[in-house]
Design a protein around this motif. Structure first.
Motif, short mmCIF file in Angstrom:
data_model
loop_
_atom_site.label_atom_id
_atom_site.label_comp_id
_atom_site.label_asym_id
_atom_site.label_seq_id
_atom_site.Cartn_x
_atom_site.Cartn_y
_atom_site.Cartn_z
N LYS A 1 40.61 94.94 31.21
CA LYS A 1 41.64 94.14 31.86
C LYS A 1 41.54 92.70 31.37
O LYS A 1 40.45 92.15 31.24
N VAL A 2 42.68 92.10 31.06
CA VAL A 2 42.73 90.70 30.63
C VAL A 2 43.35 89.88 31.76
O VAL A 2 44.41 90.22 32.28
N VAL A 3 42.66 88.82 32.16
CA VAL A 3 43.17 87.92 33.20
C VAL A 3 43.09 86.49 32.69
O VAL A 3 42.24 86.16 31.86
N ASN A 4 44.00 85.64 33.19
CA ASN A 4 43.93 84.24 32.77
C ASN A 4 42.92 83.50 33.64
O ASN A 4 42.46 84.01 34.65
N VAL A 5 42.56 82.30 33.24
CA VAL A 5 41.53 81.53 33.91
C VAL A 5 41.89 81.30 35.38
O VAL A 5 41.04 81.47 36.27
N HIS A 6 43.14 80.94 35.66
CA HIS A 6 43.55 80.69 37.05
C HIS A 6 43.37 81.93 37.92
O HIS A 6 42.81 81.86 39.01
N GLU A 7 43.80 83.07 37.41
CA GLU A 7 43.65 84.33 38.16
C GLU A 7 42.17 84.66 38.34
O GLU A 7 41.76 85.13 39.40
N ALA A 8 41.35 84.41 37.31
CA ALA A 8 39.91 84.68 37.41
C ALA A 8 39.28 83.82 38.49
O ALA A 8 38.45 84.30 39.26
N LYS A 9 39.66 82.55 38.57
CA LYS A 9 39.11 81.67 39.60
C LYS A 9 39.57 82.10 40.99
O LYS A 9 38.80 82.11 41.94
N THR A 10 40.83 82.49 41.09
CA THR A 10 41.39 82.87 42.39
C THR A 10 40.82 84.19 42.90
O THR A 10 40.59 84.34 44.10
N HIS A 11 40.60 85.13 42.01
CA HIS A 11 40.17 86.48 42.41
C HIS A 11 38.78 86.84 41.87
O HIS A 11 38.50 88.01 41.59
N PHE A 12 37.92 85.85 41.75
CA PHE A 12 36.61 86.07 41.15
C PHE A 12 35.82 87.17 41.85
O PHE A 12 35.25 88.05 41.21
N SER A 13 35.79 87.16 43.18
CA SER A 13 35.03 88.18 43.93
C SER A 13 35.56 89.59 43.65
O SER A 13 34.78 90.54 43.48
N GLY B 1 46.50 82.74 26.87
CA GLY B 1 46.70 84.02 26.19
C GLY B 1 45.65 84.37 25.15
O GLY B 1 45.68 85.46 24.60
N LYS B 2 44.71 83.47 24.88
CA LYS B 2 43.67 83.74 23.89
C LYS B 2 42.38 84.13 24.61
O LYS B 2 41.92 83.41 25.49
N PRO B 3 41.79 85.27 24.26
CA PRO B 3 40.54 85.68 24.89
C PRO B 3 39.47 84.59 24.75
O PRO B 3 39.29 84.02 23.68
N LEU B 4 38.81 84.31 25.87
CA LEU B 4 37.83 83.24 25.90
C LEU B 4 36.43 83.74 26.24
O LEU B 4 35.44 83.27 25.70
N ALA B 5 36.35 84.74 27.16
CA ALA B 5 35.05 85.23 27.60
C ALA B 5 35.20 86.66 28.10
O ALA B 5 36.30 87.11 28.41
N ARG B 6 34.06 87.34 28.17
CA ARG B 6 34.01 88.69 28.73
C ARG B 6 33.14 88.68 29.96
O ARG B 6 32.04 88.12 29.94
N LEU B 7 33.58 89.33 31.00
CA LEU B 7 32.80 89.52 32.22
C LEU B 7 32.38 90.98 32.21
O LEU B 7 33.21 91.88 32.30
#
Length: 78
Positions: free
Chosen positions: A3-15, A33-39
């Motif tokens: 799944k690819v999420v943007n930074v804002h969505e990652a911060k909002t839905h981190f849990s 839109g550019k991949p930055l990190a993998r969780l």
């Protein structure tokens, strides 16, 4: 599927994202839109093996490489 999420969505839905990662899913965090990190799930690295730690715990008999007794050798020839 990753799944690819943007930074804002990652911060909002981190849990929620962590809960998905906990069951084995991989999440890619993207910025503009550019991949930055993998969780990904955390996995312990195996401890480094140190040669000689079993010294004196294992004894190899003098007859280790002697031929097997005939009765046992026959079992391997079936």
């Amino acid at each position: 599927m990753t799944k690819v999420v943007n930074v804002h969505e990652a911060k909002t839905h981190f849990s929620k994202l962590l809960a998905r990662v906990e069951v084995g899913e991989e999440i890619v965090i993207a910025k503009a839109g550019k991949p930055l990190a993998r969780l990904v799930p955390y996995r312990e690295r195996p401890t480094k093996r140190v040669p000689g730690t079993a010294k004196s715990l294992i004894v190899v008999g003098e007859d280790f490489d002697d031929p097997l007794p005939e009765s046992i050798q026959r079992l391997f020839e079936r």
